[in-house]
Design an enzyme around this catalytic site. Structure first.
Site, PDB file in Angstrom:
ATOM      1  N   ARG A  65       1.633  -3.156 -30.118  1.00  0.00           N
ATOM      2  CA  ARG A  65       0.687  -2.536 -29.185  1.00  0.00           C
ATOM      3  C   ARG A  65       0.448  -3.381 -27.945  1.00  0.00           C
ATOM      4  O   ARG A  65       0.359  -2.853 -26.850  1.00  0.00           O
ATOM      5  CB  ARG A  65      -0.611  -2.159 -29.886  1.00  0.00           C
ATOM      6  CG  ARG A  65      -1.629  -3.215 -30.070  1.00  0.00           C
ATOM      7  CD  ARG A  65      -2.598  -2.789 -31.112  1.00  0.00           C
ATOM      8  NE  ARG A  65      -1.900  -2.598 -32.372  1.00  0.00           N
ATOM      9  CZ  ARG A  65      -2.195  -1.660 -33.262  1.00  0.00           C
ATOM     10  NH1 ARG A  65      -3.160  -0.831 -33.058  1.00  0.00           N
ATOM     11  NH2 ARG A  65      -1.521  -1.587 -34.381  1.00  0.00           N
ATOM     12  N   THR A  66       0.372  -4.691 -28.089  1.00  0.00           N
ATOM     13  CA  THR A  66       0.061  -5.498 -26.914  1.00  0.00           C
ATOM     14  C   THR A  66       1.207  -5.455 -25.901  1.00  0.00           C
ATOM     15  O   THR A  66       0.988  -5.250 -24.706  1.00  0.00           O
ATOM     16  CB  THR A  66      -0.268  -6.946 -27.328  1.00  0.00           C
ATOM     17  OG1 THR A  66      -1.321  -6.917 -28.296  1.00  0.00           O
ATOM     18  CG2 THR A  66      -0.738  -7.764 -26.143  1.00  0.00           C
ATOM     19  N   LYS A  93      10.232 -25.338 -29.842  1.00  0.00           N
ATOM     20  CA  LYS A  93       9.596 -24.283 -29.055  1.00  0.00           C
ATOM     21  C   LYS A  93       9.167 -24.788 -27.690  1.00  0.00           C
ATOM     22  O   LYS A  93       9.366 -24.120 -26.689  1.00  0.00           O
ATOM     23  CB  LYS A  93       8.409 -23.721 -29.816  1.00  0.00           C
ATOM     24  CG  LYS A  93       8.841 -22.579 -30.685  1.00  0.00           C
ATOM     25  CD  LYS A  93       7.750 -21.565 -30.812  1.00  0.00           C
ATOM     26  CE  LYS A  93       8.265 -20.390 -31.602  1.00  0.00           C
ATOM     27  NZ  LYS A  93       7.418 -20.030 -32.696  1.00  0.00           N
ATOM     28  N   ARG A 115       3.152 -14.256 -24.815  1.00  0.00           N
ATOM     29  CA  ARG A 115       2.570 -14.407 -26.153  1.00  0.00           C
ATOM     30  C   ARG A 115       3.397 -15.459 -26.877  1.00  0.00           C
ATOM     31  O   ARG A 115       4.623 -15.415 -26.873  1.00  0.00           O
ATOM     32  CB  ARG A 115       2.608 -13.096 -26.922  1.00  0.00           C
ATOM     33  CG  ARG A 115       2.331 -13.330 -28.401  1.00  0.00           C
ATOM     34  CD  ARG A 115       2.059 -12.070 -29.138  1.00  0.00           C
ATOM     35  NE  ARG A 115       0.762 -11.515 -28.782  1.00  0.00           N
ATOM     36  CZ  ARG A 115       0.155 -10.578 -29.505  1.00  0.00           C
ATOM     37  NH1 ARG A 115       0.725 -10.097 -30.578  1.00  0.00           N
ATOM     38  NH2 ARG A 115      -1.019 -10.121 -29.134  1.00  0.00           N
ATOM     39  N   HIS A 143      -7.059 -14.714 -26.839  1.00  0.00           N
ATOM     40  CA  HIS A 143      -6.372 -13.436 -26.594  1.00  0.00           C
ATOM     41  C   HIS A 143      -7.308 -12.662 -25.663  1.00  0.00           C
ATOM     42  O   HIS A 143      -7.975 -11.713 -26.073  1.00  0.00           O
ATOM     43  CB  HIS A 143      -6.177 -12.720 -27.933  1.00  0.00           C
ATOM     44  CG  HIS A 143      -5.292 -11.512 -27.887  1.00  0.00           C
ATOM     45  ND1 HIS A 143      -4.777 -10.988 -26.721  1.00  0.00           N
ATOM     46  CD2 HIS A 143      -4.825 -10.714 -28.884  1.00  0.00           C
ATOM     47  CE1 HIS A 143      -4.035  -9.925 -27.016  1.00  0.00           C
ATOM     48  NE2 HIS A 143      -4.054  -9.738 -28.305  1.00  0.00           N
TER      49      HIS A 143
HETATM   50  C1  NCD Z   1      -4.027  -9.301 -32.660  1.00  0.00           C
HETATM   51  C2  NCD Z   1      -3.209 -10.512 -32.310  1.00  0.00           C
HETATM   52  O1  NCD Z   1      -1.993 -10.446 -32.188  1.00  0.00           O
HETATM   53  O2  NCD Z   1      -3.817 -11.553 -32.139  1.00  0.00           O
HETATM   54  N1  NCD Z   1      -3.357  -8.096 -32.510  1.00  0.00           N
HETATM   55  C3  NCD Z   1      -3.099  -7.552 -31.316  1.00  0.00           C
HETATM   56  O3  NCD Z   1      -3.140  -8.185 -30.284  1.00  0.00           O
HETATM   57  N2  NCD Z   1      -2.839  -6.253 -31.303  1.00  0.00           N
HETATM   58  C4  NCD Z   1      -4.647  -9.420 -33.971  1.00  0.00           C
HETATM   59  C5  NCD Z   1      -3.765  -9.595 -35.144  1.00  0.00           C
HETATM   60  O4  NCD Z   1      -2.566  -9.871 -35.047  1.00  0.00           O
HETATM   61  O5  NCD Z   1      -4.297  -9.483 -36.251  1.00  0.00           O
END
Ligand code: NCD
Length: 320
Positions: A65-66, A93, A115, A143
């Site tokens: 989703r992100t 890394k 990310r 985040h």
């Molecule tokens: C979160 C993340 O990646 O930190 N999810 C997200 O951004 N959609 C939370 C999670 O992974 O549980």
């Protein structure tokens, strides 16, 4: 959105975390995001705000989703969006990241969305490249766009943030979502509680202005918002919970436990959800759930952030 100059100039070049943002900065991003929601609800969703600009998404951790939310946000603003697929290799890394940064920098992007599993990765990248950097999650650190979309969801449903009682429940220890939310909600005047088994409770919560609870019913009592967190088993080195079934029994949000919160309490989850682990389907799909709204607000918030960072009024080299 097209009348963007009506918004004050965002005084930062990067978005690395909620820490360092003023309440005004946050409110301004939420106001911009409110305008972006309207754009996403039109049949024709494409603006020219970032036409000619290049956005690179650099995701070292799996994300559905992100990443898609950042991609759609960039496209709706008219930017050229490129997704770098970087499978997360386990070693070297730091070195790989800096090499990649130098390569990408030479391609002259305007915005890099990163990310990474290491805390501080986005800040490191920001020192090495000439463009704006957005932190899309760095380890268990921050985040920021998730906290902003959560705040937008709450503000639209409740009309305000200040004075609300928010209970953040579950795997707080490993959660960058919890950290960013705690900082943001405190900055905007909400009261924040954390509910977790002691093994998943971070230290230093009192300094963060948070009240800790180990029993769900106690922590949820009178809450306006119940924010559930995913049990992050991939970040757990030892055994933090005896069994998933036991975890659900004590810390999984079901209709019975939710009754402790206010009758009109919002139920939130950043996704991806583990149904039957931290949340029951009856609640996730129930009338108090705003989980789908969170996804919608995610695109709007990311549009707002990128538009604010690439504000044409900003002179090159200015800002943080
Ligand atoms: C979160 C993340 O990646 O930190 N999810 C997200 O951004 N959609 C939370 C999670 O992974 O549980």
């Amino acid at each position: 959105m097209t009348e963007a100059p009506a918004f004050p100039l965002f005084p930062h070049r990067h978005l690395l975390g909620i820490k360092g943002l003023s309440p005004l900065d946050i409110e301004m991003l939420l106001d911009r995001a409110d305008a972006a929601v309207a754009v996403s609800r039109q049949p024709l969703k494409k603006l020219a705000t970032l036409r000619g600009r290049t956005q690179i998404n650099l995701f070292y951790e799996a994300s559905t989703r992100t990443q898609s939310s950042f991609e759609l946000a960039g496209k709706r603003l008219g930017a050229d969006v490129m997704n770098m697929s970087v499978a997360s290799s386990s070693t070297k890394k730091g070195e790989t990241l800096l090499d990649t940064a130098a390569t990408l920098n030479a391609m002259r992007p305007d915005i890099l969305v990163i990310r990474h599993s290491a805390a501080g990765a986005a800040a490191l990248l920001a020192q090495k490249v000439g463009c704006s950097v957005v932190n899309a999650g760095d380890g268990a650190h921050e985040h920021p766009t998730q906290a902003l979309l959560d705040a937008l969801t709450i503000r639209r449903a409740k009309g305000r943030i200040a004075g609300l009682l928010v209970a953040i429940c579950g795997d707080v220890l490993h959660s960058r979502v919890a950290r960013s939310n705690i900082i943001l909600l405190n900055a905007l005047g909400a009261r924040v509680r954390v509910v977790a088994p002691s093994t998943l409770m971070p230290t230093g919560l009192a300094q963060m202005g948070v009240e800790p609870f180990t029993v769900m019913e106690d922590g949820l009592k009178g809450a306006d918002v119940v924010m559930m967190l995913r049990l992050q088993r991939e970040r757990m080195a030892g055994s933090f919970v005896p069994s998933v079934r036991e975890y659900f029994r004590f810390y999984g949000l079901d209709a019975r436990k939710l009754k402790a919160a206010k009758e009109d309490a919002l139920v939130m989850h950043p996704g991806p959800m583990n149904r039957g682990v931290e949340i029951a389907s009856e609640v996730a799909d129930g009338p108090q759930s705003v989980i789908q709204e969170q996804v919608e607000m995610g695109v709007a918030v990311r549009m707002a952030v990128m538009e604010a960072l690439l504000d044409p009024r900003r002179n090159e080299g200015d800002g943080e």
